[in-house]
Design a protein around this motif. Structure first.
Motif, short mmCIF file in Angstrom:
data_model
loop_
_atom_site.label_atom_id
_atom_site.label_comp_id
_atom_site.label_asym_id
_atom_site.label_seq_id
_atom_site.Cartn_x
_atom_site.Cartn_y
_atom_site.Cartn_z
N HIS A 14 -3.24 -9.51 -11.93
CA HIS A 14 -4.44 -9.23 -12.72
C HIS A 14 -5.25 -8.07 -12.17
O HIS A 14 -5.78 -7.26 -12.93
N ARG A 15 -5.36 -7.97 -10.85
CA ARG A 15 -6.19 -6.91 -10.26
C ARG A 15 -5.54 -5.53 -10.37
O ARG A 15 -6.18 -4.52 -10.16
N PHE A 16 -4.24 -5.50 -10.69
CA PHE A 16 -3.55 -4.22 -10.80
C PHE A 16 -3.72 -3.59 -12.18
O PHE A 16 -3.52 -2.40 -12.36
N GLY A 17 -4.04 -4.40 -13.16
CA GLY A 17 -4.18 -3.88 -14.52
C GLY A 17 -3.03 -4.35 -15.39
O GLY A 17 -2.37 -5.34 -15.10
N ALA A 18 -2.76 -3.64 -16.45
CA ALA A 18 -1.76 -4.06 -17.44
C ALA A 18 -0.33 -3.90 -16.95
O ALA A 18 0.58 -4.59 -17.41
N ASP A 19 -0.08 -2.98 -16.04
CA ASP A 19 1.28 -2.72 -15.57
C ASP A 19 1.69 -3.70 -14.48
O ASP A 19 0.86 -4.23 -13.75
N ASP A 20 2.98 -3.94 -14.37
CA ASP A 20 3.49 -4.80 -13.30
C ASP A 20 3.48 -3.99 -12.01
O ASP A 20 4.19 -3.00 -11.88
N LYS A 21 2.67 -4.42 -11.06
CA LYS A 21 2.54 -3.65 -9.82
C LYS A 21 3.86 -3.56 -9.06
O LYS A 21 4.10 -2.59 -8.35
N LEU A 26 6.04 3.55 -5.11
CA LEU A 26 5.49 3.84 -3.80
C LEU A 26 6.52 4.67 -3.06
O LEU A 26 7.63 4.20 -2.81
N ARG A 27 6.18 5.91 -2.78
CA ARG A 27 7.10 6.81 -2.07
C ARG A 27 8.46 6.87 -2.77
O ARG A 27 9.51 6.72 -2.15
N ASP A 28 8.40 7.02 -4.08
CA ASP A 28 9.57 7.24 -4.95
C ASP A 28 10.46 6.02 -5.15
O ASP A 28 11.61 6.16 -5.59
N LYS A 29 9.97 4.82 -4.81
CA LYS A 29 10.73 3.59 -5.09
C LYS A 29 9.76 2.56 -5.66
O LYS A 29 8.58 2.56 -5.31
N PRO A 30 10.28 1.65 -6.51
CA PRO A 30 9.39 0.59 -6.99
C PRO A 30 8.97 -0.31 -5.83
O PRO A 30 9.75 -0.54 -4.89
N LEU A 31 7.77 -0.80 -5.90
CA LEU A 31 7.21 -1.62 -4.82
C LEU A 31 8.13 -2.77 -4.42
O LEU A 31 8.34 -3.03 -3.24
N ILE A 32 8.73 -3.45 -5.39
CA ILE A 32 9.58 -4.59 -5.08
C ILE A 32 10.81 -4.20 -4.26
O ILE A 32 11.36 -5.02 -3.52
N ALA A 33 11.24 -2.96 -4.34
CA ALA A 33 12.45 -2.53 -3.63
C ALA A 33 12.33 -2.70 -2.12
O ALA A 33 13.32 -2.98 -1.44
N TYR A 34 11.14 -2.56 -1.58
CA TYR A 34 10.95 -2.65 -0.13
C TYR A 34 11.17 -4.06 0.39
O TYR A 34 11.94 -4.28 1.33
N ALA A 35 10.51 -5.04 -0.21
CA ALA A 35 10.65 -6.43 0.24
C ALA A 35 12.07 -6.93 -0.03
O ALA A 35 12.64 -7.65 0.81
N ASN A 179 -3.83 4.53 -1.77
CA ASN A 179 -4.11 4.67 -0.35
C ASN A 179 -2.85 4.70 0.50
O ASN A 179 -2.77 5.44 1.49
N GLN A 180 -1.84 3.95 0.11
CA GLN A 180 -0.58 3.94 0.85
C GLN A 180 0.24 5.21 0.57
O GLN A 180 0.92 5.70 1.44
N GLU A 181 0.17 5.71 -0.65
CA GLU A 181 0.85 6.97 -0.96
C GLU A 181 0.27 8.10 -0.12
O GLU A 181 0.98 8.93 0.40
N GLY A 182 -1.05 8.06 0.02
CA GLY A 182 -1.72 9.11 0.79
C GLY A 182 -1.46 9.01 2.28
O GLY A 182 -1.57 9.99 3.00
N ALA A 183 -1.08 7.84 2.76
CA ALA A 183 -0.80 7.62 4.18
C ALA A 183 0.60 8.05 4.57
O ALA A 183 0.94 8.02 5.75
N ALA A 184 1.40 8.41 3.60
CA ALA A 184 2.80 8.78 3.88
C ALA A 184 2.92 10.00 4.76
O ALA A 184 2.12 10.86 4.78
#
Length: 184
Positions: A14-21, A26-35, A179-184
C-alpha cells in the motif's frame, strides 16, 4: 535435516502506490530478484515463495510458488507453513530486502539450534531474515496480524542474533527505492 526457505512476497504494498514494488527496478533488476537469488544460493532442500501477483513467477525459478490473496504477513506465513513438508529448519526472508545475501542466510541457518531460532540484527531489534527450528513451527502457525514472526524473535538471546550492519534495508515506498538507487 530438512532445510526449507520461505520467501514472503504477497504483501499489498500500500505504501508503494499502485505498482507492485517487487517488480520495481533497483539497479536494473526487479526488487524480488535479489531475495530470490540469495535463497537460490543458499543450501536449502525446499524453496517456497508465497505471492499475490502472478507477474512475480518468472523471477522465482527454483521455487515452488503458492499464490494467495494479498493479506497480512502472518497470512502469508501460515499459508507457507501449510504448503511445506515440515522442515527441521525454516528460513524466512522478505522479498523487499534486497541487500541480504546467501552468506547471511547461511549464518542464520547455522545459528539456529533445535530449541532456539536465530534472527538478524542491525544494531537494534531482531528482525528477518530469521530461521526457526521445527519445535517452533506450531507457534509460527498461530501468529496473526501484520507483524509476522517479530513477536517470537524479539527476546532471543544475543548468541541467536546475527549482525549485518547496513544490510537490513527494506523497500516500502518509492522514496526508499530512490534512496537506494542513489546509494549505488
Amino acid at each position: 535435516m530438512i532445510r526449507a526457505g520461505l520467501l514472503l512476497a504477497a504483501g499489498a504494498s500500500h505504501r508503494f502506490g499502485a505498482d507492485d514494488k517487487l517488480l520495481a527496478s533497483l539497479r536494473d533488476k526487479p526488487l524480488i530478484a535479489y531475495a530470490a537469488q540469495a535463497m537460490r544460493d543458499t543450501a536449502l532442500d525446499q524453496r517456497l515463495a508465497v505471492i499475490a501477483n502472478p507477474a512475480l513467477v518468472p523471477h522465482l525459478e527454483g521455487f515452488k510458488v503458492l499464490r494467495i490473496v494479498p493479506g497480512t504477513q502472518s497470512d502469508s506465513l501460515r499459508a507457507g507453513l501449510a504448503a511445506l513438508r515440515r522442515p527441521d529448519r525454516l528460513l524466512i526472508a522478505l522479498a523487499d530486502m534486497p541487500f541480504i545475501d546467501s552468506r547471511h542466510l547461511d549464518r542464520i541457518l547455522d545459528a539456529t539450534t533445535d530449541d532456539c531460532p536465530a534472527a538478524s540484527r542491525d544494531g537494534g531489534r531482531p528482525m528477518p531474515p530469521a530461521c526457526f527450528p521445527s519445535s517452533w513451527l506450531d507457534r509460527l502457525g498461530r501468529l496473526t496480524g501484520d507483524r509476522g514472526a517479530g513477536q517470537l524473535i524479539r527476546d532471543l538471546p544475543a548468541g541467536a542474533l546475527v549482525s549485518v550492519p547496513g544490510c537490513l534495508v527494506d523497500i516500502d515506498t518509492p522514496d526508499d527505492l530512490a534512496n537506494q538507487e542513489g546509494a549505488a
